[in-house]
Write a protein that holds these residues in place. Structure first.
Motif, short mmCIF file in Angstrom:
data_model
loop_
_atom_site.label_atom_id
_atom_site.label_comp_id
_atom_site.label_asym_id
_atom_site.label_seq_id
_atom_site.Cartn_x
_atom_site.Cartn_y
_atom_site.Cartn_z
N UNK A 125 -25.40 12.81 35.14
CA UNK A 125 -25.45 13.83 34.28
C UNK A 125 -26.59 14.31 33.77
N UNK A 126 -26.99 15.51 33.33
CA UNK A 126 -28.23 16.30 33.23
C UNK A 126 -27.77 17.18 32.12
N UNK A 127 -28.95 17.36 31.20
CA UNK A 127 -28.96 18.13 30.11
C UNK A 127 -30.27 18.70 29.81
N UNK A 128 -30.43 19.98 29.46
CA UNK A 128 -31.69 20.40 29.25
C UNK A 128 -31.62 21.39 28.08
N UNK A 129 -32.70 21.69 27.48
CA UNK A 129 -32.46 22.95 26.36
C UNK A 129 -33.34 24.10 26.93
N UNK A 130 -33.10 25.38 26.15
CA UNK A 130 -33.42 26.50 26.44
C UNK A 130 -33.34 27.30 25.07
N UNK A 131 -34.02 28.29 24.80
CA UNK A 131 -33.84 29.19 23.52
C UNK A 131 -33.64 30.63 23.75
N UNK A 132 -32.37 31.01 23.47
CA UNK A 132 -31.89 32.24 23.50
C UNK A 132 -32.32 33.43 22.62
N UNK A 133 -33.26 34.30 22.86
CA UNK A 133 -33.77 35.01 22.10
C UNK A 133 -32.75 36.29 21.58
N UNK A 134 -31.92 36.44 22.52
CA UNK A 134 -30.84 37.57 22.45
C UNK A 134 -29.78 37.08 21.05
N UNK A 135 -29.45 35.84 21.41
CA UNK A 135 -28.47 35.08 20.46
C UNK A 135 -29.29 34.26 19.28
N UNK A 136 -30.57 34.25 19.49
CA UNK A 136 -31.35 33.59 18.51
C UNK A 136 -30.79 32.09 18.26
N UNK A 137 -30.86 31.24 19.39
CA UNK A 137 -30.29 29.94 19.14
C UNK A 137 -30.68 28.97 20.60
N UNK A 138 -30.59 27.78 20.12
CA UNK A 138 -30.87 26.78 21.57
C UNK A 138 -29.38 26.87 22.26
N UNK A 139 -29.88 26.86 23.72
CA UNK A 139 -28.95 26.63 24.56
C UNK A 139 -29.04 25.35 25.08
N UNK A 140 -27.89 24.57 25.44
CA UNK A 140 -27.96 23.40 26.15
C UNK A 140 -27.32 23.78 27.56
N UNK A 141 -28.08 23.59 28.37
CA UNK A 141 -27.88 23.77 29.77
C UNK A 141 -27.50 22.37 30.32
N UNK A 142 -26.17 22.32 30.85
CA UNK A 142 -25.80 21.10 31.30
C UNK A 142 -24.81 20.93 32.33
N UNK A 143 -24.74 19.78 33.09
CA UNK A 143 -23.85 19.61 34.07
C UNK A 143 -22.30 19.47 33.56
N UNK A 144 -21.50 19.80 34.26
CA UNK A 144 -19.80 19.93 33.78
C UNK A 144 -19.59 20.72 32.71
N UNK A 145 -20.33 21.60 32.72
CA UNK A 145 -20.16 23.05 31.72
C UNK A 145 -19.86 24.20 32.61
N UNK A 146 -18.65 24.63 32.66
CA UNK A 146 -18.43 25.75 33.50
C UNK A 146 -19.22 26.98 33.42
N UNK A 147 -19.78 27.22 32.36
CA UNK A 147 -20.83 28.31 32.00
C UNK A 147 -21.96 28.36 32.73
N UNK A 148 -22.59 27.22 33.04
CA UNK A 148 -23.74 26.97 33.85
C UNK A 148 -23.70 26.50 35.45
N UNK A 149 -22.39 26.38 35.77
CA UNK A 149 -22.05 25.67 37.14
C UNK A 149 -22.81 26.61 38.30
N UNK A 150 -22.80 27.72 38.05
CA UNK A 150 -23.50 28.57 39.22
C UNK A 150 -24.91 28.75 39.21
N UNK A 151 -25.34 28.28 38.08
CA UNK A 151 -26.91 28.33 37.77
C UNK A 151 -27.77 27.50 38.71
N UNK A 152 -28.73 28.16 39.41
CA UNK A 152 -29.68 27.35 40.03
C UNK A 152 -30.39 26.24 39.49
N UNK A 153 -30.47 25.06 39.73
CA UNK A 153 -31.22 24.01 38.94
C UNK A 153 -32.55 24.65 38.50
#
Length: 317
Positions: A125-153
């Motif tokens: 399992x893998x999780x990392x953080x990034x900050x979304x300046x459009x929504x002004x919040x931290x996002x947690x990019x992680x495995x097993x989350x459909x929203x990020x499945x297509x993202x290149x590592x």
């Protein structure tokens, strides 16, 4: 050192070039214990430079490999160019291009997407953080989350490590995950363990590894002489240190029974995240950090190293 529990989690802080102390320390762990950390670890968490290290480990690259690669990566990545010239760098969006970083990440990570990663290593399992300046919040990019499945590592790592003024913004909205409260991702890792993976705390060892704590360098009365620009560094450093301490406190308070081991070294001086001239010094800190990890004896009353007790008590008060 005390044996690891059934599940091993590695969480790595951000810190730019100072990430080299983590790769060096983990190399000592691998060599001393005669293990390959990618094979022994089930959850990897990272922010910024920590996301580079955590993701590479998750994709099967050993700490021994990373120790030989990371310093060279930083030397190339933070190489001077016209954007870093004095008076020029204050007028450009970023100082360093990221094409080289993308090419190296694609090579190390095999061009995988997060979905393909999960299919290849379902036990990891893998999780990392990034900050979304459009929504002004931290996002947690992680495995097993459909929203990020297509993202290149590689894209995910670059989003986590896109430090403002240093590197370009990713997809027009994502910047360094250290912008916010998660430069130290130990709480994030503990949350994944308990609420998403649902592992028993008593069966988990969480290794949280910092990239050096710098002294403020200020003396009493100096702050009274600072102008508006002079306050910038103390404020950023103070916020970062407080946020890191907060994550440790949260894990200790709300995840009882977890074998939580936080490792950090106190540096003699501040080292900038792009200061490649300090690499010999950073690697020396890495040797010290590796020794601390391998010689760690937990204080049974608080679950932390004796060297941390004074610091943690001050936080709690």
């Amino acid at each position: 050192m005390k044996p690891f529990k059934k599940y091993l989690v590695i969480a790595v802080d951000g810190g730019g070039v100072r990430g080299a102390m983590v790769t060096r320390a983990l190399r000592h762990v691998e060599e001393k214990l005669k293990i390959a950390l990618p094979e022994r670890t089930q959850l990897f968490a990272g922010t910024s430079a920590g996301s580079v290290i955590a993701t590479a480990l998750a994709c099967g690259r050993t700490a021994t490999y990373l120790d030989s690669m990371y310093a060279d990566l930083c030397r190339e990545l933070f190489k001077g160019n016209w954007r870093t010239w004095p008076l020029v760098n204050i007028f450009v969006n970023h100082r360093y291009p990221n094409a080289y970083l993308r090419s190296i990440l694609d090579e190390i990570l095999g061009g995988l997407t997060l979905g393909a990663f999960s299919a290849k290593w379902p036990e990891r399992n893998l999780v990392m953080t990034t900050f979304d300046v459009v929504e002004n919040r931290t996002r947690f990019i992680k495995t097993r989350k459909e929203e990020y499945e297509s993202w290149p590592l590689a894209q995910a790592v670059m989003a986590s490590s896109a430090a403002p003024t240093f590197f370009p913004v990713i997809l027009g909205r994502y910047i360094d995950g250290a912008i916010g409260s998660y430069n130290n991702p130990s709480y994030l890792a503990a949350y994944e363990v308990k609420y998403l993976l649902k592992w028993k705390a008593s069966e988990v060892t969480l290794l949280s590894i910092g990239t050096g704590r710098a002294p403020s360098g200020m003396v009493p009365g100096e702050a009274e002489k600072l102008n508006a620009l002079g306050w910038l560094t103390p404020i950023i450093d103070g916020f970062g240190s407080s946020a890191d301490d907060q994550q440790v406190h949260l894990v200790e308070t709300f995840f009882k029974g977890l074998d939580f081991r936080r490792y950090q070294v106190d540096m003699q001086r501040p080292i900038a995240v792009n200061d490649t001239s300090a690499l010999p010094e950073i690697l020396d800190y890495g040797d010290q950090l590796g020794e601390i990890i391998l010689n760690d004896q937990l204080d049974e009353s608080m679950g932390v190293k004796p060297t941390q007790l004074k610091k943690l008590k001050s936080i709690r008060s």
